[in-house]
Design an enzyme around this catalytic site. Structure first.
Site, PDB file in Angstrom:
ATOM      1  N   HIS A 136      -0.767   8.561   7.307  1.00  0.00           N
ATOM      2  CA  HIS A 136      -2.144   8.810   7.782  1.00  0.00           C
ATOM      3  C   HIS A 136      -2.192   9.144   9.281  1.00  0.00           C
ATOM      4  O   HIS A 136      -3.227   9.599   9.768  1.00  0.00           O
ATOM      5  CB  HIS A 136      -3.032   7.588   7.534  1.00  0.00           C
ATOM      6  CG  HIS A 136      -3.237   7.267   6.089  1.00  0.00           C
ATOM      7  ND1 HIS A 136      -3.703   8.189   5.187  1.00  0.00           N
ATOM      8  CD2 HIS A 136      -3.012   6.125   5.383  1.00  0.00           C
ATOM      9  CE1 HIS A 136      -3.776   7.619   3.978  1.00  0.00           C
ATOM     10  NE2 HIS A 136      -3.354   6.379   4.072  1.00  0.00           N
ATOM     11  N   ASP A 173       2.356   8.194  -2.642  1.00  0.00           N
ATOM     12  CA  ASP A 173       1.526   7.055  -2.261  1.00  0.00           C
ATOM     13  C   ASP A 173       0.138   7.276  -2.888  1.00  0.00           C
ATOM     14  O   ASP A 173      -0.275   8.413  -3.081  1.00  0.00           O
ATOM     15  CB  ASP A 173       1.429   7.013  -0.733  1.00  0.00           C
ATOM     16  CG  ASP A 173       0.661   5.812  -0.214  1.00  0.00           C
ATOM     17  OD1 ASP A 173       1.304   4.848   0.227  1.00  0.00           O
ATOM     18  OD2 ASP A 173      -0.594   5.839  -0.241  1.00  0.00           O
ATOM     19  N   HIS A 175      -2.645   7.094  -1.679  1.00  0.00           N
ATOM     20  CA  HIS A 175      -3.612   7.698  -0.755  1.00  0.00           C
ATOM     21  C   HIS A 175      -3.084   9.022  -0.222  1.00  0.00           C
ATOM     22  O   HIS A 175      -1.879   9.193  -0.051  1.00  0.00           O
ATOM     23  CB  HIS A 175      -3.883   6.749   0.412  1.00  0.00           C
ATOM     24  CG  HIS A 175      -4.352   5.399  -0.033  1.00  0.00           C
ATOM     25  ND1 HIS A 175      -3.476   4.365  -0.282  1.00  0.00           N
ATOM     26  CD2 HIS A 175      -5.585   4.933  -0.318  1.00  0.00           C
ATOM     27  CE1 HIS A 175      -4.165   3.306  -0.697  1.00  0.00           C
ATOM     28  NE2 HIS A 175      -5.450   3.621  -0.728  1.00  0.00           N
ATOM     29  N   ASP A 262       1.445   1.756  -3.914  1.00  0.00           N
ATOM     30  CA  ASP A 262       0.128   1.137  -4.084  1.00  0.00           C
ATOM     31  C   ASP A 262      -0.687   1.734  -5.226  1.00  0.00           C
ATOM     32  O   ASP A 262      -1.834   1.362  -5.428  1.00  0.00           O
ATOM     33  CB  ASP A 262      -0.659   1.209  -2.770  1.00  0.00           C
ATOM     34  CG  ASP A 262      -0.534   2.558  -2.086  1.00  0.00           C
ATOM     35  OD1 ASP A 262       0.123   3.458  -2.640  1.00  0.00           O
ATOM     36  OD2 ASP A 262      -1.092   2.719  -0.989  1.00  0.00           O
TER      37      ASP A 262
END
Lengths: 329, 216
Positions: A136, A173, A175, A262
């Site tokens: 991110h 991931d 996200h 995740d």
């Protein structure tokens, strides 16, 4: 090299436990502690990963290496925030401690240490067990527990230090890796592919399927969002229908995996519902992709995964998959 | 909420005497769809759209001779002959809600924005409307996530929600309570939080008696 049990390079370093994020923060040192302990057991003689892991320490990324991705003023601001004892950078999500800048340099450098070893030959793949995570982090901003973009720094290093021009980053991931996408938005030589929870329902609210890169980089970004509740079956379908063709089209010279765990159904940081077995499958896929396009040039970097024991199990499954390449593709 | 900040301005206008080929070329060069036609004082006389212009050209099924004749005539035809004169306009103080309702009701792609004297100040298109609502809703704002929460039916849901979020230092940028169409009596609260830690947000919401709606 063909039949002997291949060793995997594991970048693992107790230093990563020194990045403290305060009480009740999901991105805790316990995550990595659990992984290290589990791998210690499973790589002991007589256990599944015995003689399979070659552990090396991380090294700090240098200033020039970081500047390929980050803004110099941002690095200064990050360092100053850490040394002055402030508790977060840019947003309260990004909790940090006095050592966090130093540890983040190690997280960004871990992949570089692994790349140098991979380029010496003799290893099939590497996994860097790092924190803080990176995908991110933007050029001049921390976001979503990430400070330095570990994957983007590694991609640039692979290009500049070892002349591997065409790099593919596959980020599964849960996200979207907005920072990686932004770093290579206009770059046709670095392909960013992400499988993540749909941005309508998920942080960071980017990664729409219509984002395909821009300018000369048009077509070298591929976002594959999944509805909340999606499981192994949806991931495997995307791999067959989208990921494999993208790899065949791009034919990377090196492969970086943004390995976040995740998306598991018991990890409450996303609404995805993968089983722990998907990570074994993803490991086999990654090994097969590297064998086909870029043998010995496969680097995985730990991103998310917030239930420590579950993360440890999923990482172990992933390593197991990496070691048994290509059997079920 | 005002259209003024979202409209395209200044806007290219043409005189009623401009010929059809000239107007067509102008639209093509500028990649516009709508041209307001104004008099010498800037007063709106009508609108010419790319569709009006295309329709004015001879059909490809016509024989060459008739087609040539029609093209020759078009070269001298002013846009005033094909423009729509019954044009809806938006006053410059209109809101994006006004614009949405008129664009929807009249089934047009864009409306001229005029001042109190009827002079054209800009154009407001469906694209401008989408941009405006996208901004209001926070769609694509990096670092945020939208949650849909069921209203529990107890009093003062929004105050309770805000108090719980603020007490936990959870930042948010949008809060919207809306009736869900499929179920008349049901309200959904849409909340855009700017945090990665949705797990913590859900725990805080649950402690305050709210639950995320997952089948929205």
């Amino acid at each position: 090299m063909s039949t002997a049990k291949q060793a995997l390079l594991l970048v693992s370093d107790q230093e990563f436990l020194q990045h403290h994020t305060g009480r009740d923060h999901p991105e805790s040192p316990q995550r990595l502690q659990a992984v290290i302990e589990r791998l210690e057991t499973s790589s002991a003689p007589g256990n599944p990963l015995a003689d399979s892991l070659r552990i090396i320490p991380a090294r700090a990324a240098g200033r020039e290496e970081l500047l390929t991705v980050h803004d110099e003023n941002y690095l200064l601001r990050f360092e100053e925030t850490a040394l002055s004892g402030r508790s977060y950078l840019d947003h309260p999500d990004n909790q940090m401690s006095y050592d966090s800048y130093r540890i983040a340099l190690l997280a960004a450098g871990a992949g570089l240490a692994a790349i140098d070893r991979l380029e010496e030959g003799g290893q099939s793949a590497a996994l860097a067990l790092v924190r803080p995570p990176g995908h991110h982090a933007e050029r001049a901003a921390a976001l979503g527990f990430c400070f330095l973009n570990n994957a983007a720094v590694a991609a640039r290093y692979w290009q500049q230090r070892h002349q591997r021009q065409r790099i593919m980053i596959i980020d599964w991931d849960a996200h979207h890796g907005n920072g990686i996408q932004a770093a290579f938005e206009e770059d046709p030589d670095v392909f960013y592919l992400s499988i993540h929870e749909h941005p309508t329902w998920s942080f960071p609210g980017t990664g729409w399927s219509e984002e395909r890169g821009s300018g000369p980089g048009r077509g070298a970004t591929l976002n594959l969002p999944l509805r909340p509740g999606s499981g192994d079956e949806q991931v495997m379908r995307l791999i067959n229908e989208k990921v494999n063709p993208a790899l065949a089209m791009f034919a990377p010279e090196a492969l970086i995996i943004g390995a976040g765990f995740d998306g598991h159904r018991d990890d409450d940081m996303s609404g995805l519902a993968y089983s722990s077995e998907i990570y074994r499958h993803l490991g086999r896929c990654a090994a097969a992709w590297a064998a086909q396009f870029c043998p010995g040039r496969l680097l995985s970097l730990l991103e998310g995964g917030y239930q420590p024991e579950l993360l440890a199990l999923c990482v172990e499954n992933y390593l197991d998959g990496l070691l048994k390449r290509g059997s079920d593709l | 909420m005002n259209i003024k900040q979202y409209m395209s301005a200044p806007v290219l206008t043409i005189s009623p005497e401009m010929t059809i080929p000239d107007a067509r070329e102008l639209l093509r060069a500028r990649d516009f769809r709508h041209l307001p036609v104004v008099d010498e004082n800037g007063q709106l006389l009508g609108i010419v759209t790319d569709r009006d212009l295309r329709s004015a050209y001879p059909s490809t099924v016509l024989c060459d001779e008739r087609s040539q004749a029609r093209l020759a005539a078009l070269k001298k035809t002013p846009v005033s002959e094909i423009m729509s004169r019954e044009t809806y306009t938006l006053p410059v103080e209109a809101t994006i809600d006004d614009a949405l309702l008129i664009l929807d009701r009249q089934k047009v792609g864009a409306l001229p924005v005029v001042d109190e004297n009827g002079a054209v100040l800009g154009m407001f298109s469906i694209r401008d409307l989408i941009r405006a609502y996208r901004g209001l809703f926070g769609l694509g704002e990096r670092g945020s996530a939208m949650l849909a929460i069921e209203d529990d039916g107890r009093p003062r849901p929004l105050s309770r929600l805000c108090a719980a979020l603020e007490a936990a230092d959870i930042h948010f940028t949008r809060l919207l309570k809306a009736k869900q169409k499929t179920d008349d009596e049901h309200f959904i609260i849409y909340l855009r939080v700017t945090t990665y830690n949705l797990s913590a947000v859900r725990k805080i919401l649950a402690a305050a008696g709210f639950f995320e709606k997952t089948d929205h």
